[in-house]
Design a protein around this motif. Sequence first.
Motif, PDB file in Angstrom:
ATOM      1  N   ASP A  73       0.810  -1.219   0.000  1.00 58.87           N
ATOM      2  CA  ASP A  73       0.000   0.000   0.000  1.00 58.87           C
ATOM      3  C   ASP A  73       0.848   1.276   0.000  1.00 58.87           C
ATOM      4  O   ASP A  73       2.046   1.240   0.266  1.00 58.87           O
ATOM      5  CB  ASP A  73      -0.886   0.029   1.255  1.00 58.87           C
ATOM      6  CG  ASP A  73      -2.134  -0.811   1.074  1.00 58.87           C
ATOM      7  OD1 ASP A  73      -2.228  -1.530   0.058  1.00 58.87           O
ATOM      8  OD2 ASP A  73      -3.014  -0.749   1.948  1.00 58.87           O
ATOM      9  N   SER A  74       0.168   2.391  -0.210  1.00 63.21           N
ATOM     10  CA  SER A  74       0.807   3.700  -0.114  1.00 63.21           C
ATOM     11  C   SER A  74       1.361   3.912   1.295  1.00 63.21           C
ATOM     12  O   SER A  74       0.716   3.549   2.278  1.00 63.21           O
ATOM     13  CB  SER A  74      -0.216   4.815  -0.364  1.00 63.21           C
ATOM     14  OG  SER A  74      -0.696   4.748  -1.668  1.00 63.21           O
ATOM     15  N   ALA A  75       2.542   4.492   1.363  1.00 66.03           N
ATOM     16  CA  ALA A  75       3.130   4.939   2.629  1.00 66.03           C
ATOM     17  C   ALA A  75       3.458   3.811   3.608  1.00 66.03           C
ATOM     18  O   ALA A  75       3.484   4.016   4.813  1.00 66.03           O
ATOM     19  CB  ALA A  75       2.223   5.976   3.315  1.00 66.03           C
TER      20      ALA A  75
ATOM     21  N   GLU B 263       0.456   2.204  -6.912  1.00 67.46           N
ATOM     22  CA  GLU B 263      -0.345   1.371  -6.012  1.00 67.46           C
ATOM     23  C   GLU B 263      -1.680   2.018  -5.662  1.00 67.46           C
ATOM     24  O   GLU B 263      -2.600   1.366  -5.201  1.00 67.46           O
ATOM     25  CB  GLU B 263       0.433   1.047  -4.729  1.00 67.46           C
ATOM     26  CG  GLU B 263       0.668   2.214  -3.762  1.00 67.46           C
ATOM     27  CD  GLU B 263       1.899   3.040  -4.123  1.00 67.46           C
ATOM     28  OE1 GLU B 263       2.232   3.127  -5.316  1.00 67.46           O
ATOM     29  OE2 GLU B 263       2.503   3.605  -3.207  1.00 67.46           O
ATOM     30  N   ARG B 264      -1.776   3.341  -5.921  1.00 67.66           N
ATOM     31  CA  ARG B 264      -3.015   4.034  -5.598  1.00 67.66           C
ATOM     32  C   ARG B 264      -4.157   3.570  -6.477  1.00 67.66           C
ATOM     33  O   ARG B 264      -5.319   3.789  -6.177  1.00 67.66           O
ATOM     34  CB  ARG B 264      -2.833   5.548  -5.739  1.00 67.66           C
ATOM     35  CG  ARG B 264      -1.560   6.035  -5.050  1.00 67.66           C
ATOM     36  CD  ARG B 264      -1.811   6.787  -3.788  1.00 67.66           C
ATOM     37  NE  ARG B 264      -2.705   7.905  -3.938  1.00 67.66           N
ATOM     38  CZ  ARG B 264      -2.333   9.121  -4.252  1.00 67.66           C
ATOM     39  NH1 ARG B 264      -1.076   9.362  -4.515  1.00 67.66           N
ATOM     40  NH2 ARG B 264      -3.218  10.077  -4.300  1.00 67.66           N
TER      41      ARG B 264
ATOM     42  N   GLN C 235      -4.825   0.645  -6.828  1.00 64.18           N
ATOM     43  CA  GLN C 235      -5.174  -0.631  -6.188  1.00 64.18           C
ATOM     44  C   GLN C 235      -4.730  -1.826  -7.009  1.00 64.18           C
ATOM     45  O   GLN C 235      -5.110  -2.956  -6.746  1.00 64.18           O
ATOM     46  CB  GLN C 235      -6.696  -0.770  -5.959  1.00 64.18           C
ATOM     47  CG  GLN C 235      -7.371   0.444  -5.381  1.00 64.18           C
ATOM     48  CD  GLN C 235      -7.293   0.481  -3.882  1.00 64.18           C
ATOM     49  OE1 GLN C 235      -7.276  -0.560  -3.222  1.00 64.18           O
ATOM     50  NE2 GLN C 235      -7.223   1.657  -3.309  1.00 64.18           N
TER      51      GLN C 235
END
Lengths: 158, 223
Positions: free
Chosen positions: B29-31, B81-82, B84
């Motif tokens: 995922d993000s971050a 990845e944003r 999904q």
Amino acid sequence: MAFVAKRCGVKFDPPSIVLVYEDGKTKKMRQRIMPVRNFSKCSDCSQAAERLKNNARHSAYLQGVSLQQLERLHAVLRDHLRGRTLEQSLASLRLDPDQDLNKLSDEELARRKAQMDVLFERNRKHKDDPDFVYNLEVEFPEVDDREAGSWDESEEGF
Amino acid sequence: MARGTTDISELDQEKYDTDERVKIICLGDSAVGKSKLMERFLMDGYRPEQLSTYALTLYKYTTTVDGKAVLVDFWDTAGQERFQSMHPSYYYKAHACIMVFDVQRKITYKNLANWYKELREYRPEIPCIVVANKIDADMKVTQRNFNFAKKQGLPLYYVSAADGTNVVKLFKDAIKLAMSYKQNSNDFMDEVMRELENFELEQNEESSDKEDNVSKEEKTHLQ
């Protein structure tokens, strides 16, 4: 230090950053209200924070206030200009462990990352640190009876 | 031929067939700290290649495995990845995968299942390491069970990009796994890919699920 910053907050009308500090000479607590000028709902918070921190009249008072904190306070002011409530604004500054960050806008994601960076920097070992080890290996032996609070719920077919 | 901004299929990936090159992809995922892990491993020696039109960052790394020089390309997502989901070319010809979650955010752990599913659609056999990052925030998490890895039979590493715990070990092991996969690959998908190269795509219509994936991969490749 001539001025010891104690607390920092905001005032919405007119948009201002408020600093409570101790005067180093007189040992008296004082309050300083710094109006934020040329600031709109489209302004860049990090630029505005930098501008205030370097402001000729205020910079001496803001020595003990981090740029990150000023940036967060500007974000609260801007959220207010955008019609968000204080609660919404503060919630967006807090990290919600259940929030799916994949779904945020670039700006919101950057805000979350900046918050996470605070902890990252605090715990960060730099290569110039005397106890820096490039290849730091730590074994975490598997415990048979691990404590509860697992993230695995049986009903979820992982 | 329509090309979206995330279309990375035009990148030359044939180079990954040569003996001395491997491709390792990062997922998560993000971050969750994917880029920070890369940077901690490579320190000053890294020269990332920003391919922003592809929402992709490439990190090149040279090392020796069993006395042989190996050039490793690490693929990092740069925001892709944003969506999904990653573009199929992200997975194409990958030899190993590093799949990261943030021990402070349960949702990133839950989302591993989605990432893993997508990975296996394209790369059913490549080695994959699950990474629990940010253990510096709360060392107690190393006492916690993360059953996802065990259930899938994947190794789990507890790491911290901030203080460096197990970061170098993670990447060195990933390179070893990628190399041994490449040398001993009996990956069904790779075999079928080779067979299919001379076939008409239409023939895939009556194929099984597995071969559907192959045709997906091949179409990407042919675009």
